[in-house]
Design an enzyme around this catalytic site. Structure first.
Site, PDB file in Angstrom:
ATOM      1  N   GLY A 112     -32.264  28.878 106.086  1.00  0.00           N
ATOM      2  CA  GLY A 112     -33.476  29.089 106.884  1.00  0.00           C
ATOM      3  C   GLY A 112     -34.638  29.678 106.093  1.00  0.00           C
ATOM      4  O   GLY A 112     -35.733  29.867 106.628  1.00  0.00           O
TER       5      GLY A 112
ATOM      6  N   ARG B  60     -18.976  20.497  99.979  1.00  0.00           N
ATOM      7  CA  ARG B  60     -17.900  21.506  99.965  1.00  0.00           C
ATOM      8  C   ARG B  60     -17.056  21.301 101.210  1.00  0.00           C
ATOM      9  O   ARG B  60     -17.415  20.530 102.098  1.00  0.00           O
ATOM     10  CB  ARG B  60     -18.521  22.911 100.008  1.00  0.00           C
ATOM     11  CG  ARG B  60     -19.396  23.093 101.244  1.00  0.00           C
ATOM     12  CD  ARG B  60     -19.736  24.524 101.569  1.00  0.00           C
ATOM     13  NE  ARG B  60     -20.189  24.603 102.948  1.00  0.00           N
ATOM     14  CZ  ARG B  60     -21.448  24.534 103.336  1.00  0.00           C
ATOM     15  NH1 ARG B  60     -22.422  24.385 102.471  1.00  0.00           N
ATOM     16  NH2 ARG B  60     -21.755  24.607 104.619  1.00  0.00           N
TER      17      ARG B  60
END
Lengths: 146, 452, 452, 146
Positions: free
Chosen positions: C164, C291
């Protein structure tokens, strides 16, 4: 072990715990761990919880019989799970009662199981209301010897 | 559907039944003894009533207080779990008398299956193979004649027996008279019923059982078999699995067919288990358990069905939520019972406080437990702390998964069966599959002897 | 197959990867900070090395000490888990330099997908739909022109961004200059890279992501999608589910196809996730996570595959153990993250000691956790304590099961997200399915306001 | 709250806990719960545990620097994970050493990270063997000031 110091730490921890609204505080002392916790019990069913607490200074057995801590006072407890019915006229707190007086009965599977005073005394506390469900071991009356 | 169920039990099975009730939107009422005030089932229930002090006779077997707790709480049914009152026909009758639904089969079926000689007779009539044996024997002479006909070795058994009591293996005629007298006395003392019967003693059999479920519409399905041969010397199971390994297709389907036939014969409603001894390819009915069993999770995991939910649905008058065709086994599941006991000391129960109870998790692991760090284990009850179930796409995968899960099981404060179960998972004999019921006692003794 | 893996992580994911390694017969080496000496992953590993003090920069991001620990322990590979070094291409390069297999995609792919503008360009070339937007913007003037063309509202984003940071919503031309300056400064400060680009700001989109796995033989499969729209105000996910509810068959298969195309375009090897925003029936690529993700268990439970095991197999040079055709979704799974944090105070992390950590279990429940009673939660790391996953045959069943599981989750000593997750499970909006990403912030604020 | 009484109960509980070998003892007082526990820590992995223990009387920091408890003695610890190489000739326990003497180095990713004495002193203990793997914070040498 320096006990005075440890106990002083516990005292401060406990006081702090209460004041600060903390849930828990832990102290380590040599190979001991001392934890002070605010009691947050799982919510008991409200119908039952009120009467379960054992009065602070009383000691009692759970089979409807009475045991004595100091000669001062004893607690009558329910031995049967059921609905408690206070005898009429109901005994009030402060009332002086005779030996073997029926104070209430616990109605269980349609059978009336009487709760009687085992010796003369004064009613210190009535923990239950008429018609309330009670569980095994639940405190019903506290009786003070006179 | 039922609205409120009282669970007349404690420990992991009480936690299990409370969960099943909640998932169905049903309220759950717990009972507890004074020794169990801090127990997990008490916390997880919507209400809880103390019914007596620690000893089971005065609490978990205290029928008046349990039934009264159900009535004052407004429960409409009682689930007995396993053990305690689960196979007590009189209790089921009393429930009915008080307008409470007993979640289990009918009292009549409980009664019949609880009497081993009667159960054998019913199974025999239903063409379920039973061990060669007799009805009730009225004298040593009758026993001697029967044993000669059946052929030694034989097993003398009390018809009211259970838990290995009132049972005597008899290798030859010389032992019979003494065995008869002692078994009778033991049965009389334990069950107030000294009646005995004889069965052929099988040579190192396996213990295979079949799960069935029936409803009140006459549907009976099997949910596959379990291998429960890994038993302690007391015959209490320690490790169970589903499906049973090393079983020919023919034997497997025979077991399933026979179990269905047995269930239909007694119009079985609820979950139940037919226990068999397997000797070579021969299958012999041993007994029927008219309750949910400790080891039911291996079946649930493999078949993807919730058996306790099904019990509650059936007791509510619903149809089974699956037919035989919906039931497909997927992969393999193994259960290890984590008991607070000392395997090296003949599995003596261990009392104490759990200073740690960190249980495994992750892919393919299911845990059923009432254990938590800080729990004080009362001395009155059975020693089961947790059931760890590993599910794998193959038996080998399930075994390896269980091995890893047991390594991640950290219980402190009491001795447990974790290390023994771990040793079993690594044992070549177990890995090969199909061990007989005397395997674990020998294995445990060997492990104890090497001190590993 | 690899022989020994160092897990460069902590918490539940370290426990998770250790278990996957052990199930493959691979030794597991843990690393830990001084604050994590008592952590569960340290106990469960075969060996463990302290690599630094509590703060992450000196321990879990201490590349020299981590690589050195791998070398002195004789590990042949490093699994990075998620977070920390998981998407650090330089770390992957360093592993390769020291002869260690990095368990993840190639450094090149990590690098490209880590740069958001580059990733967008690659996806655009692979015909993966991206939000209308720009490449790198060299000035406010360029930004103004681009924004006019795309149409307000728009989102300014740092190409190196994450969490963010370096992001600004711009509603109209008047806000643009200030937003550009502040976003650039923030990106510069946080990532030492102030380059920005613009994207169309979608109106209350949903967050849907697709799991893919590829191997070194060119096989790439998708393992279905997850709905992760239940996000905290920080965009951190709280509740995830698979499959995504309220999705048309067409949109679902488009998502899957696009994910496969994206994976093939970059020759993806290992497990990875393509994150999309869904606006109406329009699908827009957002970013790729190279990932294993926190929420991978919902996919594992629904598809019956072990994604971490697959990562290790692929890194060992093995083929994927399943093809696209083998992957069939069964039922529905929901994950709730149990974090040590205070939802009513904007999810501020809670430090302290777990006085109780009793986690749920039983039928259909999977728990991944490193929590245990007595654990002191260090202040340095993320607040995740446990992931509770409920699997049901339907979404409704999974929701009800999760509700019951959360009621049985007893964590004391710190505030947690248990009650908020419970409120979500009971919320009609969530139950209806398909909520947008601003749903949870509003819901949590409303819950906090009513004090319930 | 009657603190004196409570503290006396805690003292007795703790003493009983130690004597009886109990793991835990719990007291309830009003809305506080006080728990006394024997500390039972989880076991460390054997490969590493030996060197990690901080010597009983020493205090040290973990960045290779030295901190002093009493002026008497300090512990040098590894800051890097690697293989420890004792300098030649190796210092023996009891040896008196000069300031800034290189006692060993930790080889980490091919780099030699020297371990030096920060001031003159006598080597009280050598906790590691040449060629042994060491982790961050592992005690290497104890040095007594002279």
């Amino acid at each position: 072990m320096n006990w005075d110091q440890t106990l002083e730490r516990i005292r401060r921890a406990a006081e702090f715990c209460v004041e600060a609204g903390l849930l828990r505080f832990r102290i380590e002392q040599d190979d001991l761990e001392i934890e002070v916790r605010r009691i947050a019990r799982p919510v008991r069913p409200p119908a039952i919880s009120a009467g379960v607490a054992v009065p602070a200074n009383g000691v009692s057995t759970s089979n409807g019989a009475v045991a004595h801590d100091e000669p001062a006072h004893a607690v009558l407890k329910a031995e049967f799970v059921g609905i408690v019915r206070l005898s009429r006229p109901a005994v009030a707190e402060g009332a002086v009662i005779a030996e073997d007086r029926e104070l209430a009965y616990v109605e269980s599977l349609g059978i009336r199981n009487p709760i009687r005073s085992h010796r003369p005394g004064r009613v210190l506390a009535v923990y239950v209301n008429d018609g309330e469900p009670v569980e095994f071991g639940q405190a019903l009356f506290a009786i003070e010897e006179v | 559907m039922l609205r409120k169920i009282l669970i007349a039990n404690r420990g992991e099975i009480a936690v299990r039944v409370i969960r099943a009730a909640h998932e169905l939107g049903i309220e759950a009422v717990a009972i507890f003894s004074e020794a169990d005030r801090e127990a997990l089932h008490v916390r997880n229930a919507d209400e809880a009533y103390c019914v007596g002090p620690g000893p089971v006779a005065r609490s978990y077997l205290n029928i008046p207080n349990i039934v009264s707790a159900a009535l004052i709480s407004g429960a409409d049914a009682i689930h007995p779990g396993y053990g305690f009152l689960a196979e007590n026909a009189r209790f089921a009758d009393i429930c009915a008398d008080h307008g409470l639904t007993f979640i289990g089969p009918t009292p009549d079926v409980i009664q019949k299956m609880g009497d081993k000689a009667t159960a054998r007779a019913i199974m025999h009539d239903a063409k379920v193979p039973t061990t060669p044996g007799t009805g009730i024997l009225n004298s040593v002479a009758e026993a001697t004649a029967a044993a000669r006909k059946i052929g030694y070795p034989v097993m003398l058994k009390a018809t009211a027996g259970g838990g290995g009591k009132g049972m005597r293996a008899v290798r030859g005629p010389a032992e019979l008279e003494h065995a008869f007298a002692t078994a009778q006395a033991e049965a009389e003392a334990n069950f107030k019923d000294g009646r005995l019967y004889l069965e052929k003693l099988l040579d190192r059999p396996r213990h295979i059982e079949v799960q069935i479920v029936g409803d009140t519409f006459g549907n009976v399905v099997h949910v596959g078999e379990r291998d429960c041969s890994m038993q302690k010397p007391s015959h209490q199971k320690l490790i169970e699995e589903a499906p049973a390994p090393a079983l020919s297709k023919g034997v497997r389907s025979r077991l399933h067919d026979v179990a269905i036939a047995a269930g239909r014969a007694v119009k079985y409603t609820s979950a139940g288990t037919l226990e068999f001894l397997l000797s070579g390819d021969d299958v012999f009915f041993m007994e029927m358990n008219t309750r949910i069993q400790v080891e039911h999770p291996v079946t649930e995991v493999v078949y993807g069905v919730d058996l306790v939910r099904e019990q509650i649905r059936v007791a509510s008058g619903e149809k089974l939520s699956f037919g035989q065709r919906d039931l497909v086994a997927r992969g393999h599941a193994i259960e290890c019972r984590i008991n607070a006991e000392e395997p090296a000391q003949n599995f003596a129960p261990a009392a104490g406080t759990l200073s740690e109870a960190t249980l495994p998790g992750g892919y393919g692991i299911r845990v059923d437990s009432h254990a938590y760090a800080g729990l004080q284990i009362p001395p009155y009850y059975d020693s089961l702390l947790a059931k760890v179930v590993a599910h794998g796409s193959t038996r080998h995968e399930a075994i390896v998964r269980m091995e890893c899960a047991l390594r991640e099981t950290h219980i402190a404060g009491v001795n447990t069966t974790v290390d023994l179960c771990l040793a079993v998972m690594r044992d070549e004999g177990f890995r090969a599959g199909g061990v007989p019921i005397d395997y674990l006692p020998n294995f445990a003794a060997a492990v104890a002897a090497t001190g590993s």
